[in-house]
Write a protein that holds these residues in place. Structure first.
Motif, PDB file in Angstrom:
ATOM      1  N   ILE A   1     -17.407  -2.557  -2.742  1.00  0.00           N
ATOM      2  CA  ILE A   1     -17.339  -1.621  -3.876  1.00  0.00           C
ATOM      3  C   ILE A   1     -16.231  -0.598  -3.647  1.00  0.00           C
ATOM      4  CG2 ILE A   1     -18.576   0.276  -5.016  1.00  0.00           C
ATOM      5  CD1 ILE A   1     -21.154  -1.471  -4.689  1.00  0.00           C
ATOM      6  N   GLY A   2     -16.124  -0.069  -2.436  1.00  0.00           N
ATOM      7  CA  GLY A   2     -15.070   0.907  -2.140  1.00  0.00           C
ATOM      8  C   GLY A   2     -13.683   0.347  -2.376  1.00  0.00           C
ATOM      9  N   VAL A   3     -13.445  -0.875  -1.923  1.00  0.00           N
ATOM     10  CA  VAL A   3     -12.136  -1.512  -2.129  1.00  0.00           C
ATOM     11  C   VAL A   3     -11.878  -1.737  -3.617  1.00  0.00           C
ATOM     12  CG1 VAL A   3     -10.811  -3.632  -1.738  1.00  0.00           C
ATOM     13  CG2 VAL A   3     -12.068  -2.589   0.142  1.00  0.00           C
ATOM     14  N   MET A   4     -12.895  -2.183  -4.340  1.00  0.00           N
ATOM     15  CA  MET A   4     -12.711  -2.471  -5.767  1.00  0.00           C
ATOM     16  C   MET A   4     -12.466  -1.191  -6.570  1.00  0.00           C
ATOM     17  SD  MET A   4     -12.680  -5.716  -6.247  1.00  0.00           S
ATOM     18  CE  MET A   4     -11.856  -5.850  -4.680  1.00  0.00           C
ATOM     19  N   ILE A   5     -13.131  -0.102  -6.208  1.00  0.00           N
ATOM     20  CA  ILE A   5     -12.865   1.171  -6.890  1.00  0.00           C
ATOM     21  C   ILE A   5     -11.415   1.586  -6.666  1.00  0.00           C
ATOM     22  CG2 ILE A   5     -13.375   3.650  -6.912  1.00  0.00           C
ATOM     23  CD1 ILE A   5     -16.327   2.894  -6.345  1.00  0.00           C
ATOM     24  N   ASN A   6     -10.950   1.464  -5.430  1.00  0.00           N
ATOM     25  CA  ASN A   6      -9.549   1.795  -5.145  1.00  0.00           C
ATOM     26  C   ASN A   6      -8.606   0.912  -5.946  1.00  0.00           C
ATOM     27  OD1 ASN A   6      -8.742   3.844  -2.860  1.00  0.00           O
ATOM     28  ND2 ASN A   6     -10.754   3.026  -2.354  1.00  0.00           N
ATOM     29  N   ALA A   7      -8.907  -0.374  -6.028  1.00  0.00           N
ATOM     30  CA  ALA A   7      -8.057  -1.284  -6.813  1.00  0.00           C
ATOM     31  C   ALA A   7      -8.038  -0.880  -8.284  1.00  0.00           C
ATOM     32  CB  ALA A   7      -8.552  -2.723  -6.663  1.00  0.00           C
ATOM     33  N   MET A   8      -9.189  -0.495  -8.811  1.00  0.00           N
ATOM     34  CA  MET A   8      -9.250  -0.093 -10.216  1.00  0.00           C
ATOM     35  C   MET A   8      -8.450   1.177 -10.455  1.00  0.00           C
ATOM     36  SD  MET A   8     -13.101  -0.973 -11.510  1.00  0.00           S
ATOM     37  CE  MET A   8     -14.076  -0.774 -10.024  1.00  0.00           C
ATOM     38  N   VAL A   9      -8.557   2.134  -9.565  1.00  0.00           N
ATOM     39  CA  VAL A   9      -7.871   3.412  -9.759  1.00  0.00           C
ATOM     40  C   VAL A   9      -6.365   3.269  -9.594  1.00  0.00           C
ATOM     41  CG1 VAL A   9      -7.595   5.744  -8.811  1.00  0.00           C
ATOM     42  CG2 VAL A   9      -9.885   4.800  -9.157  1.00  0.00           C
ATOM     43  N   THR A  10      -5.927   2.541  -8.575  1.00  0.00           N
ATOM     44  CA  THR A  10      -4.492   2.528  -8.255  1.00  0.00           C
ATOM     45  C   THR A  10      -3.716   1.372  -8.850  1.00  0.00           C
ATOM     46  OG1 THR A  10      -4.869   1.334  -6.186  1.00  0.00           O
ATOM     47  CG2 THR A  10      -4.872   3.744  -6.082  1.00  0.00           C
TER      48      THR A  10
ATOM     49  N   PHE B   1       0.830  -1.202   0.000  1.00  0.00           N
ATOM     50  CA  PHE B   1       0.000   0.000   0.000  1.00  0.00           C
ATOM     51  C   PHE B   1       0.867   1.256   0.000  1.00  0.00           C
ATOM     52  CE2 PHE B   1      -3.486  -2.756   0.508  1.00  0.00           C
ATOM     53  CZ  PHE B   1      -4.666  -2.044   0.444  1.00  0.00           C
ATOM     54  N   ASP B   2       1.968   1.233   0.741  1.00  0.00           N
ATOM     55  CA  ASP B   2       2.910   2.358   0.692  1.00  0.00           C
ATOM     56  C   ASP B   2       3.401   2.585  -0.732  1.00  0.00           C
ATOM     57  OD1 ASP B   2       3.306   3.719   3.160  1.00  0.00           O
ATOM     58  OD2 ASP B   2       4.418   1.988   3.945  1.00  0.00           O
ATOM     59  N   ALA B   3       3.755   1.504  -1.428  1.00  0.00           N
ATOM     60  CA  ALA B   3       4.254   1.606  -2.800  1.00  0.00           C
ATOM     61  C   ALA B   3       3.195   2.174  -3.746  1.00  0.00           C
ATOM     62  CB  ALA B   3       4.730   0.236  -3.287  1.00  0.00           C
ATOM     63  N   LEU B   4       1.918   1.966  -3.421  1.00  0.00           N
ATOM     64  CA  LEU B   4       0.831   2.501  -4.244  1.00  0.00           C
ATOM     65  C   LEU B   4       0.513   3.956  -3.915  1.00  0.00           C
ATOM     66  CD1 LEU B   4      -1.615  -0.547  -4.179  1.00  0.00           C
ATOM     67  CD2 LEU B   4      -0.321   0.299  -6.160  1.00  0.00           C
ATOM     68  N   GLY B   5       1.163   4.494  -2.871  1.00  0.00           N
ATOM     69  CA  GLY B   5       0.937   5.884  -2.504  1.00  0.00           C
ATOM     70  C   GLY B   5      -0.006   6.090  -1.342  1.00  0.00           C
ATOM     71  N   TYR B   6      -0.420   5.015  -0.698  1.00  0.00           N
ATOM     72  CA  TYR B   6      -1.269   5.119   0.491  1.00  0.00           C
ATOM     73  C   TYR B   6      -0.353   5.190   1.711  1.00  0.00           C
ATOM     74  CZ  TYR B   6      -5.222   3.467  -2.339  1.00  0.00           C
ATOM     75  OH  TYR B   6      -6.197   3.328  -3.286  1.00  0.00           O
TER      76      TYR B   6
ATOM     77  N   ALA C   1     -13.398   7.548  -2.545  1.00  0.00           N
ATOM     78  CA  ALA C   1     -12.933   8.912  -2.773  1.00  0.00           C
ATOM     79  C   ALA C   1     -12.140   9.434  -1.585  1.00  0.00           C
ATOM     80  CB  ALA C   1     -14.119   9.842  -3.061  1.00  0.00           C
ATOM     81  N   ILE C   2     -12.590   9.137  -0.381  1.00  0.00           N
ATOM     82  CA  ILE C   2     -11.852   9.572   0.811  1.00  0.00           C
ATOM     83  C   ILE C   2     -10.480   8.911   0.840  1.00  0.00           C
ATOM     84  CG2 ILE C   2     -11.783   9.414   3.332  1.00  0.00           C
ATOM     85  CD1 ILE C   2     -14.885   9.778   3.235  1.00  0.00           C
ATOM     86  N   ALA C   3     -10.431   7.610   0.627  1.00  0.00           N
ATOM     87  CA  ALA C   3      -9.138   6.905   0.657  1.00  0.00           C
ATOM     88  C   ALA C   3      -8.200   7.408  -0.430  1.00  0.00           C
ATOM     89  CB  ALA C   3      -9.360   5.404   0.508  1.00  0.00           C
ATOM     90  N   LEU C   4      -8.730   7.688  -1.593  1.00  0.00           N
ATOM     91  CA  LEU C   4      -7.905   8.143  -2.702  1.00  0.00           C
ATOM     92  C   LEU C   4      -7.432   9.584  -2.520  1.00  0.00           C
ATOM     93  CD1 LEU C   4      -9.922   6.527  -5.600  1.00  0.00           C
ATOM     94  CD2 LEU C   4      -7.553   5.968  -4.956  1.00  0.00           C
ATOM     95  N   SER C   5      -8.157  10.374  -1.725  1.00  0.00           N
ATOM     96  CA  SER C   5      -7.794  11.777  -1.562  1.00  0.00           C
ATOM     97  C   SER C   5      -6.787  12.024  -0.436  1.00  0.00           C
ATOM     98  CB  SER C   5      -9.041  12.613  -1.323  1.00  0.00           C
ATOM     99  OG  SER C   5      -9.591  12.329  -0.050  1.00  0.00           O
ATOM    100  N   ILE C   6      -6.586  11.038   0.406  1.00  0.00           N
ATOM    101  CA  ILE C   6      -5.682  11.222   1.550  1.00  0.00           C
ATOM    102  C   ILE C   6      -4.253  11.000   1.128  1.00  0.00           C
ATOM    103  CG2 ILE C   6      -5.066  10.307   3.819  1.00  0.00           C
ATOM    104  CD1 ILE C   6      -8.008   9.766   4.293  1.00  0.00           C
TER     105      ILE C   6
END
Length: 160
Positions: free
Chosen positions: A83-92, A43-48, A155-160
């Protein structure tokens, strides 16, 4: 018990338990998974950042969402977590790779999102713990809650 009720149970159990297993891989290293420390580094490598915190959030979302879906408990919320996890997986992870899974594309994540969204819309059925609640029959509101909360969480996870 109708064939339709058995079909809903089969879909819920399959997608719910597989998703919960995926969360257990992240959190506990079960089923050949990497465990929390390695998942946190990923997750760190993905920018989280901090990766371990986001690994816990992602893993718990999959574990709790998957188990909720499997037993049919708070189905719209369980679907939202997945759905939230899958959206994050798709984006990152897979979004830049196109559609098809052989190219590490979004195909798998899209399919999971649609199945859990459809379960929220249809409802978990009589063979569920939600059978006593108003959302047992699904509907537009249950589907909107699942999609809306899943999207907001992503969106919250992706914006942090």
């Amino acid at each position: 018990m109708s064939a339709g009720e058995c079909g809903l149970l089969l879909i819920r159990l399959t997608f719910g338990l597989l998703t919960a297993g995926h969360g257990a891989q992240k959190l506990f290293g079960l089923f050949g998974g990497p465990g929390l420390a390695a998942t946190g580094r990923g997750f760190d490598a993905l920018g989280y950042h901090p990766g371990k915190v986001f690994a816990v959030i992602g893993g718990l979302s999959e574990l709790a969402g998957g188990l909720g879906l499997a037993v049919g408990l708070f189905t719209p919320l369980a679907a939202a977590a997945i759905i939230g996890v899958m959206i994050n997986a798709m984006v990152t992870v897979s979004g830049a790779n196109g559609l098809w899974i052989q190219d590490n594309g979004v195909e798998y994540s899209v399919a999971i999102c649609i199945v859990v969204l459809a379960l929220a819309a249809i409802g978990p059925g009589r063979l569920s713990l939600d059978r006593f609640f108003p959302w047992r029959d699904g509907g537009w509101l249950a589907a909107a809650v699942a999609l809306g909360l899943g999207g907001i969480g992503a969106a919250i996870a992706l914006s942090i």
